[in-house]
Design a protein around this motif. Structure first.
Motif, short mmCIF file in Angstrom:
data_model
loop_
_atom_site.label_atom_id
_atom_site.label_comp_id
_atom_site.label_asym_id
_atom_site.label_seq_id
_atom_site.Cartn_x
_atom_site.Cartn_y
_atom_site.Cartn_z
N LEU A 58 -5.73 5.57 7.13
CA LEU A 58 -4.69 5.72 6.12
C LEU A 58 -5.28 6.18 4.80
O LEU A 58 -4.78 7.11 4.15
CB LEU A 58 -3.98 4.37 5.94
N GLN A 59 -6.39 5.53 4.41
CA GLN A 59 -6.99 5.90 3.12
C GLN A 59 -7.44 7.36 3.16
O GLN A 59 -7.23 8.13 2.21
CB GLN A 59 -8.20 5.01 2.84
N ARG A 111 -8.18 -2.55 11.20
CA ARG A 111 -9.14 -2.06 10.19
C ARG A 111 -9.31 -0.55 10.30
O ARG A 111 -9.35 0.15 9.28
CB ARG A 111 -10.48 -2.76 10.35
N PHE A 166 -6.03 -5.87 2.22
CA PHE A 166 -5.57 -5.79 3.59
C PHE A 166 -6.70 -6.10 4.55
O PHE A 166 -6.54 -6.86 5.51
CB PHE A 166 -5.02 -4.38 3.86
N ASP A 167 -7.89 -5.56 4.28
CA ASP A 167 -9.03 -5.85 5.15
C ASP A 167 -9.37 -7.32 5.12
O ASP A 167 -9.70 -7.92 6.16
CB ASP A 167 -10.24 -5.02 4.69
N LEU A 186 -4.84 1.16 -5.60
CA LEU A 186 -4.68 1.48 -4.18
C LEU A 186 -5.85 0.97 -3.35
O LEU A 186 -5.67 0.34 -2.30
CB LEU A 186 -4.55 3.00 -4.03
N ALA A 225 -6.05 -1.91 -0.41
CA ALA A 225 -6.60 -1.69 0.92
C ALA A 225 -7.66 -2.74 1.24
O ALA A 225 -7.75 -3.24 2.36
CB ALA A 225 -7.21 -0.28 1.01
N ASN A 270 -6.41 1.23 8.86
CA ASN A 270 -6.44 1.18 7.40
C ASN A 270 -7.33 2.28 6.83
O ASN A 270 -6.97 2.99 5.89
CB ASN A 270 -6.94 -0.20 6.96
N PHE A 308 1.62 4.58 9.26
CA PHE A 308 2.35 3.37 8.84
C PHE A 308 3.16 2.79 10.00
O PHE A 308 3.21 1.57 10.19
CB PHE A 308 3.27 3.70 7.67
N ILE A 316 0.84 -1.20 0.00
CA ILE A 316 0.00 0.00 0.00
C ILE A 316 0.87 1.24 0.00
O ILE A 316 0.62 2.22 -0.72
CB ILE A 316 -0.94 0.00 1.23
#
Lengths: 137, 169
Positions: free
Chosen positions: B82-83, B76, A70-71, A63, A67, B79, B111, A14
């Motif tokens: 991050l997005q 989660r 990853f989930d 991207l 992600a 994440n 990160f 990522i």
């Protein structure tokens, strides 16, 4: 590869996708008008317009896919509830059971070796008797 | 002609092991394993391997501290953060390009937290592996006990049969 290493690899993927995205956009962006004092910069587009519009879409799709991956990996984590103490308790239980099983195995092994010795002794005697009988004939 | 350096000589205490073949106890024992901290090439190392917490590295911890952390939920939510931050960086670059530094710092902070969480999962994984190995070993031992019992019974049966045939003769 185990699940945690896969998760770590996914995080790194990522990160690299993110800075590739921004780097590509920065490199390929056409010049933009900053101040009304300066004239509009010459826009030499022919195939650049389609490419420049396509790339952000593709890269951002990649991207978001990373992600989501990853989930999915996080959902696949076999994290048991109870934490450290529960695990340690289970380890102690298993060790006790293992010791009991080991002792049982040792007992059975000793009994079996004892029987083997007896059978070998009997076999030796029988073989001796056979030889003696043959000699007498 | 280049002069090459010879190898260093072996350490002088090899003479103490002269009679090792006859009497293994006449020579000195190897040194015991080091405990505590030790010095190696001028740097201090510790034998107690523990993951240093984020505050020790000077990094802010974004997920709540506690003894039992719900790893899946925290991973989660990090994440998602991050997005959102990546999107924010894109917006900042469009509108106020000179303020990218703070956003980039935030992204790297996220990160670091992510990797620290993943590293904190490793001891849990180690214990789970140990549990799995112990279970496998117990199963193997039980199987071996069953095998030995069965073989002993078979042998006894054979002996009885042979006794019967011998008596019949």
């Amino acid at each position: 590869m185990d699940i945690i290493s896969q998760l770590q690899e996914q995080v790194n993927t990522i990160a690299s996708l993110a800075f590739n995205t921004f780097g590509t956009l920065q490199r390929d962006a056409p010049p933009v008008r900053l101040s009304p004092n300066y004239p509009e910069p010459p826009a030499n587009s022919s195939e650049s317009a389609t490419d420049i519009a396509e790339q952000p879409k593709l890269m951002s799709a990649a991207l978001v896919k990373a992600a989501k991956q990853f989930d999915a990996l996080v959902a696949a984590l076999p994290v048991s509830e109870g934490g450290e103490e529960a695990q340690l308790k289970r380890i102690v239980e298993l060790q006790a059971e293992n010791d009991a099983g080991g002792q049982e195995l040792q007992k059975q092994l000793e009994a079996a070796e004892e029987e083997l010795k007896q059978v070998q002794e009997l076999f030796n005697q029988a073989a001796d008797n056979c030889l003696n009988l043959k000699k007498l004939d | 002609m280049a002069a090459t350096a010879t190898y260093p000589p072996p350490p002088p205490y090899y003479r103490l092991y002269k009679d090792y073949i006859e009497n293994p106890k006449s020579a000195p024992e190897p040194p015991p394993p080091i405990q505590g901290t030790y010095l190696l090439y001028g740097a201090n190392y510790t034998t107690d391997e523990v993951l240093p917490s984020l505050e020790d590295q000077g990094v802010r911890q974004l997920y709540p501290k506690g003894s039992n952390i719900d790893f899946k939920k925290e991973l989660r939510s990090l994440n998602r953060e991050l997005q959102l931050h990546i999107l924010e960086l894109a917006d900042v670059l469009v509108e106020r390009p000179s303020q990218y530094a703070r956003r980039v710092e935030d992204i790297s902070l996220i990160f670091k937290n992510l990797h620290h969480l993943l590293n904190a999962l490793r001891p849990h994984q180690a214990r789970a592996t140990l549990i799995h190995i112990l279970e496998l070993q117990i199963q193997r031992r039980k199987q071996a006990v069953e095998d030995i019992k069965r073989r002993r019974e078979d042998a006894q049966k054979l002996l009885k049969e042979s006794l019967g045939t011998l008596d019949g003769q």
